[in-house]
Scaffold this active site. Structure first.
Site, PDB file in Angstrom:
ATOM      1  N   TYR A  15      -2.258  -0.698  10.770  1.00  0.00           N
ATOM      2  CA  TYR A  15      -1.965  -1.099   9.776  1.00  0.00           C
ATOM      3  C   TYR A  15      -0.830  -0.986   8.874  1.00  0.00           C
ATOM      4  O   TYR A  15      -0.182  -1.428   8.511  1.00  0.00           O
ATOM      5  CB  TYR A  15      -3.259  -0.789   8.600  1.00  0.00           C
ATOM      6  CG  TYR A  15      -3.615  -0.655   7.565  1.00  0.00           C
ATOM      7  CD1 TYR A  15      -3.816  -2.423   7.090  1.00  0.00           C
ATOM      8  CD2 TYR A  15      -3.047  -0.099   6.914  1.00  0.00           C
ATOM      9  CE1 TYR A  15      -3.725  -2.683   5.606  1.00  0.00           C
ATOM     10  CE2 TYR A  15      -2.972  -0.440   5.068  1.00  0.00           C
ATOM     11  CZ  TYR A  15      -3.481  -1.594   4.605  1.00  0.00           C
ATOM     12  OH  TYR A  15      -3.417  -1.870   3.585  1.00  0.00           O
ATOM     13  N   THR A  23       1.011  -1.098   0.489  1.00  0.00           N
ATOM     14  CA  THR A  23       0.138   0.000  -0.002  1.00  0.00           C
ATOM     15  C   THR A  23       0.545   1.247  -0.006  1.00  0.00           C
ATOM     16  O   THR A  23       1.947   1.058   0.498  1.00  0.00           O
ATOM     17  CB  THR A  23      -1.113  -0.024   1.008  1.00  0.00           C
ATOM     18  OG1 THR A  23      -1.397   0.959   1.111  1.00  0.00           O
ATOM     19  CG2 THR A  23      -0.342  -0.667   2.894  1.00  0.00           C
ATOM     20  N   ASP A  24       0.128   2.427  -0.591  1.00  0.00           N
ATOM     21  CA  ASP A  24       1.049   3.728   0.052  1.00  0.00           C
ATOM     22  C   ASP A  24       0.925   3.964   0.993  1.00  0.00           C
ATOM     23  O   ASP A  24       2.037   5.604   1.281  1.00  0.00           O
ATOM     24  CB  ASP A  24       0.200   4.955  -1.452  1.00  0.00           C
ATOM     25  CG  ASP A  24      -1.118   4.887  -1.186  1.00  0.00           C
ATOM     26  OD1 ASP A  24      -1.948   4.573   0.189  1.00  0.00           O
ATOM     27  OD2 ASP A  24      -1.330   5.549  -1.262  1.00  0.00           O
ATOM     28  N   GLU A  25       0.129   3.425   1.879  1.00  0.00           N
ATOM     29  CA  GLU A  25       0.537   4.115   3.073  1.00  0.00           C
ATOM     30  C   GLU A  25       1.573   3.517   4.321  1.00  0.00           C
ATOM     31  O   GLU A  25       1.803   4.583   4.928  1.00  0.00           O
ATOM     32  CB  GLU A  25      -0.814   3.450   4.249  1.00  0.00           C
ATOM     33  CG  GLU A  25      -2.059   3.692   3.015  1.00  0.00           C
ATOM     34  CD  GLU A  25      -3.659   3.782   4.268  1.00  0.00           C
ATOM     35  OE1 GLU A  25      -3.701   3.498   5.946  1.00  0.00           O
ATOM     36  OE2 GLU A  25      -4.462   3.397   3.979  1.00  0.00           O
ATOM     37  N   LYS A  67       1.534  -3.661   7.592  1.00  0.00           N
ATOM     38  CA  LYS A  67       2.114  -3.950   6.165  1.00  0.00           C
ATOM     39  C   LYS A  67       3.346  -3.136   5.400  1.00  0.00           C
ATOM     40  O   LYS A  67       4.787  -3.681   4.994  1.00  0.00           O
ATOM     41  CB  LYS A  67       1.062  -2.499   4.687  1.00  0.00           C
ATOM     42  CG  LYS A  67       0.177  -2.946   5.337  1.00  0.00           C
ATOM     43  CD  LYS A  67      -0.097  -3.972   4.670  1.00  0.00           C
ATOM     44  CE  LYS A  67      -0.070  -4.779   2.805  1.00  0.00           C
ATOM     45  NZ  LYS A  67      -0.692  -5.984   2.386  1.00  0.00           N
TER      46      LYS A  67
HETATM   47  P1  NAD Z   1      -9.786  -6.792   2.250  1.00  0.00           P
HETATM   48  O1  NAD Z   1     -10.081  -7.204   3.381  1.00  0.00           O
HETATM   49  O2  NAD Z   1     -11.535  -6.463   0.772  1.00  0.00           O
HETATM   50  O3  NAD Z   1      -9.266  -8.625   1.247  1.00  0.00           O
HETATM   51  C1  NAD Z   1      -8.315  -9.665   2.608  1.00  0.00           C
HETATM   52  C2  NAD Z   1      -9.090 -11.333   2.267  1.00  0.00           C
HETATM   53  O4  NAD Z   1      -7.614 -11.611   2.496  1.00  0.00           O
HETATM   54  C3  NAD Z   1     -10.388 -11.603   2.454  1.00  0.00           C
HETATM   55  O5  NAD Z   1     -10.202 -12.133   1.419  1.00  0.00           O
HETATM   56  C4  NAD Z   1      -9.178 -12.367   3.411  1.00  0.00           C
HETATM   57  O6  NAD Z   1     -10.385 -13.769   3.730  1.00  0.00           O
HETATM   58  C5  NAD Z   1      -8.284 -12.866   3.550  1.00  0.00           C
HETATM   59  N1  NAD Z   1      -7.028 -12.742   4.571  1.00  0.00           N
HETATM   60  C6  NAD Z   1      -6.765 -12.275   5.735  1.00  0.00           C
HETATM   61  N2  NAD Z   1      -6.283 -12.755   6.457  1.00  0.00           N
HETATM   62  C7  NAD Z   1      -6.035 -14.121   6.099  1.00  0.00           C
HETATM   63  C8  NAD Z   1      -5.256 -14.908   6.691  1.00  0.00           C
HETATM   64  N3  NAD Z   1      -4.451 -15.014   7.709  1.00  0.00           N
HETATM   65  N4  NAD Z   1      -4.870 -16.525   5.669  1.00  0.00           N
HETATM   66  C9  NAD Z   1      -5.297 -16.825   4.334  1.00  0.00           C
HETATM   67  N5  NAD Z   1      -6.623 -15.024   4.048  1.00  0.00           N
HETATM   68  C10 NAD Z   1      -7.028 -14.485   4.587  1.00  0.00           C
HETATM   69  O7  NAD Z   1      -7.736  -6.555   0.956  1.00  0.00           O
HETATM   70  P2  NAD Z   1      -8.085  -5.538  -0.491  1.00  0.00           P
HETATM   71  O8  NAD Z   1      -8.250  -4.298   0.154  1.00  0.00           O
HETATM   72  O9  NAD Z   1      -8.981  -6.492  -1.022  1.00  0.00           O
HETATM   73  O10 NAD Z   1      -6.780  -5.580  -0.096  1.00  0.00           O
HETATM   74  C11 NAD Z   1      -5.954  -6.680  -0.931  1.00  0.00           C
HETATM   75  C12 NAD Z   1      -4.713  -6.154  -0.584  1.00  0.00           C
HETATM   76  O11 NAD Z   1      -4.534  -5.265  -1.180  1.00  0.00           O
HETATM   77  C13 NAD Z   1      -4.541  -6.226   0.923  1.00  0.00           C
HETATM   78  O12 NAD Z   1      -2.430  -6.583   1.201  1.00  0.00           O
HETATM   79  C14 NAD Z   1      -3.637  -4.653   1.132  1.00  0.00           C
HETATM   80  O13 NAD Z   1      -2.812  -4.449   2.534  1.00  0.00           O
HETATM   81  C15 NAD Z   1      -3.308  -4.238  -0.168  1.00  0.00           C
HETATM   82  N6  NAD Z   1      -4.348  -3.181  -0.731  1.00  0.00           N
HETATM   83  C16 NAD Z   1      -5.193  -2.628  -0.835  1.00  0.00           C
HETATM   84  C17 NAD Z   1      -5.596  -1.382  -0.399  1.00  0.00           C
HETATM   85  C18 NAD Z   1      -7.377  -0.862  -1.172  1.00  0.00           C
HETATM   86  O14 NAD Z   1      -7.288   0.144  -1.322  1.00  0.00           O
HETATM   87  N7  NAD Z   1      -8.018  -1.778  -1.082  1.00  0.00           N
HETATM   88  C19 NAD Z   1      -4.580  -0.491  -1.993  1.00  0.00           C
HETATM   89  C20 NAD Z   1      -3.463  -1.169  -2.067  1.00  0.00           C
HETATM   90  C21 NAD Z   1      -3.138  -1.963  -1.638  1.00  0.00           C
HETATM   91  O1  DAU Z   2      -4.450   4.031   0.136  1.00  0.00           O
HETATM   92  C1  DAU Z   2      -4.815   2.518   0.325  1.00  0.00           C
HETATM   93  C2  DAU Z   2      -4.858   2.172   1.435  1.00  0.00           C
HETATM   94  O2  DAU Z   2      -6.875   2.713   1.471  1.00  0.00           O
HETATM   95  C3  DAU Z   2      -5.435   0.588   1.343  1.00  0.00           C
HETATM   96  O3  DAU Z   2      -3.966   0.147   1.673  1.00  0.00           O
HETATM   97  C4  DAU Z   2      -6.058  -0.023   2.279  1.00  0.00           C
HETATM   98  O4  DAU Z   2      -5.917  -1.101   2.769  1.00  0.00           O
HETATM   99  C5  DAU Z   2      -7.405   0.463   2.255  1.00  0.00           C
HETATM  100  O5  DAU Z   2      -8.146   0.134   3.703  1.00  0.00           O
HETATM  101  C6  DAU Z   2      -7.308   2.169   1.918  1.00  0.00           C
HETATM  102  O6  DAU Z   2      -6.927   2.694   3.245  1.00  0.00           O
HETATM  103  P1  DAU Z   2      -7.934   3.795   3.388  1.00  0.00           P
HETATM  104  O7  DAU Z   2      -7.999   4.003   5.032  1.00  0.00           O
HETATM  105  O8  DAU Z   2      -7.851   5.499   2.951  1.00  0.00           O
HETATM  106  O9  DAU Z   2      -9.603   3.803   3.450  1.00  0.00           O
HETATM  107  P2  DAU Z   2     -10.861   4.188   4.244  1.00  0.00           P
HETATM  108  O10 DAU Z   2     -12.126   3.996   3.102  1.00  0.00           O
HETATM  109  O11 DAU Z   2     -11.236   3.395   5.128  1.00  0.00           O
HETATM  110  O12 DAU Z   2     -11.524   5.777   4.488  1.00  0.00           O
HETATM  111  C7  DAU Z   2     -10.455   6.306   3.045  1.00  0.00           C
HETATM  112  C8  DAU Z   2     -10.847   7.919   3.701  1.00  0.00           C
HETATM  113  O13 DAU Z   2     -12.224   8.143   4.092  1.00  0.00           O
HETATM  114  C9  DAU Z   2      -9.889   8.519   4.513  1.00  0.00           C
HETATM  115  O14 DAU Z   2      -9.453   9.436   4.910  1.00  0.00           O
HETATM  116  C10 DAU Z   2     -10.924   8.004   5.909  1.00  0.00           C
HETATM  117  C11 DAU Z   2     -12.746   8.713   6.018  1.00  0.00           C
HETATM  118  N1  DAU Z   2     -13.344   7.800   6.505  1.00  0.00           N
HETATM  119  C12 DAU Z   2     -13.718   6.691   5.737  1.00  0.00           C
HETATM  120  C13 DAU Z   2     -14.320   5.949   6.294  1.00  0.00           C
HETATM  121  C14 DAU Z   2     -14.868   4.463   6.914  1.00  0.00           C
HETATM  122  C15 DAU Z   2     -14.746   8.773   6.812  1.00  0.00           C
HETATM  123  O15 DAU Z   2     -14.324  10.249   6.521  1.00  0.00           O
HETATM  124  N2  DAU Z   2     -15.460   7.973   7.798  1.00  0.00           N
HETATM  125  C16 DAU Z   2     -15.743   6.689   6.993  1.00  0.00           C
HETATM  126  O16 DAU Z   2     -16.743   5.909   7.659  1.00  0.00           O
END
Ligand code: NAD
Ligand code: DAU
Length: 351
Positions: free
Chosen positions: A157, A131-133, A161
């Protein structure tokens, strides 16, 4: 023959990656290994679950014996590792689970790959999705995260990562394992668990429920359509340079409050409500602890080296996304009621 292990394939991004690889590469065997936590949902993959080149295995990446057996049983020669705990708010409440899954789970996969590949790294790749975080928070407009930025994670988180990224690189530097790490910005699109901003708010607008905006809504996120992320993963898996890091993003920054206003407008329009109907749902609430102000990715390296760029404009992507959630109320209702978890618990309890 490529036997590819995709971890976390029942989650949001993972399901799009599994779908892309299973349909685009009929000669590959795709093994989806997923624990099915609250975030994993096999309904995300209904359309491809019977394809001959696809196998689902339920399991925990932290369970080293299971992971080890998986490599042997399926003769795994490529890994795309997405399984993780992914929600920042949950990490604030329960950091231990994040350290366990994201750090120790990644280590368990790396160690199993190292043992099975046993120094023969021809045509092998361990590709870690991050992730970019991990880069922290940007202070100034115009400043972007580059691959060379130092790590500065703030939430449990992002700290977990960051730690997993370091382990992946350490396995390259120490054992010579071919690895790639990519750091992507915020994804949006179908099948995202409705605890994350976009699906949560679409669902709340539909049900006339308050929209909890953290702080002043001034935090900035950089949004990428999930299918474009899956396309980038495909390109990088096949053509990326070993031991490199690639940033993935769409140069698409939005202040939360502005994005929320767009979501309200589009959702009201698609529901046939007069403009402005749901504006009153905006509710400012206490800020997230340690809330990073701004993320913005520079993905120039990926474009220059591998020719990838996003295919979808944000206006189109957000409308498609709102439409998808409104058209898939049953999926949303199952997920929000926890029905699917009960279903899969039953389905797998006898195995
Ligand atoms: P998600 O939470 O939707 O899915 C995570 C999946 O991992 C689920 O299917 C869950 O069952 C599985 N999982 C969790 N713990 C596990 C374990 N111990 N063993 C096996 N499986 C397990 O997550 P996502 O948003 O699809 O993110 C996927 C990946 O991409 C993550 O590594 C996250 O850090 C990264 N990522 C997410 C975003 C985003 O915006 N969502 C952005 C950048 C990177
Ligand atoms: O940047 C990549 C990341 O983006 C991934 O690595 C994470 O897995 C993914 O969950 C996401 O993280 P964020 O914390 O940015 O996503 P989230 O959707 O939780 O929140 C987006 C923005 O909105 C953040 O600034 C918090 C704000 N927010 C979120 C929720 C859930 C609100 O203001 N209200 C809310 O109820």
């Amino acid at each position: 023959m490529r036997n590819i292990l995709i971890t976390g394939g029942a989650g949001f991004i993972g399901s799009h990656v599994v779908r892309l690889f299973v349909t685009k590469y009929p000669d590959y065997h795709i093994v989806n290994f997923d624990k099915l936590t609250y975030a994993g949902n096999l309904a995300n993959l209904k359309d491809i679950e019977n394809k001959p080149n696809y196998t689902f295995v339920r399991g925990d990446i932290c369970d080293f014996e299971s992971v080890r057996n998986l490599f042997v049983k399926y003769d795994i020669n490529g890994v795309i590792h997405l399984a993780a705990e992914s929600h920042v708010d949950r990490s604030i409440k329960d950091p231990f689970t994040f350290a366990k899954t994201n750090v120790l789970g990644t280590l368990s996969l790396l160690q199993a790959a190292r043992e099975y590949w046993d120094g023969n790294y021809d045509d092998k790749l361990f590709y870690h999705i991050s992730t970019d975080e991990v880069y922290g928070s940007l202070a100034f407009d115009g400043e972007l995260f580059r691959e060379t930025n130092k790590y500065d994670p703030h939430s449990p988180y992002s700290a977990s990562k960051a730690s997993s990224d370091h382990f992946v690189r350490a396995f390259h530097d120490t054992y010579g394992m071919p690895v790639i790490v990519t750091n992507c910005s915020n994804n949006y699109g179908p099948y995202q668990f409705p605890e994350k901003l976009i699906p949560l708010f679409i669902n709340n607008i539909r049900h006339n429920k308050p929209l909890p905006v953290y702080g002043k809504g001034e935090n900035v996120r950089d949004w990428l359509y999930v299918v474009d992320h899956a396309r980038a993963i495909d390109v990088i898996f096949h053509k990326g340079r070993v031991a490199e890091t690639y940033n993935i993003g769409g140069f698409n920054e939005w202040k939360n409050i502005d994005l929320i206003k767009v979501m309200i407008k589009v959702t009201d329009k698609l529901l046939g409500r007069p403009a402005g109907t749901s504006d009153h749902l905006i509710t400012y609430v206490k800020d997230r602890a340690g809330h990073d102000l701004r993320y913005a990715i520079d993905s120039t390296k990926l474009k220059k080296e591998l020719g990838w760029e996003p295919s979808l404009q944000f206006e189109e992507g957000i409308e498609q996304t709102v439409r998808w959630y409104l058209d898939n109320q049953e999926w949303l209702d199952n997920v929000t009621s926890g029905e699917y978890e009960k279903y899969y618990e039953k389905m797998y309890s006898n195995r």
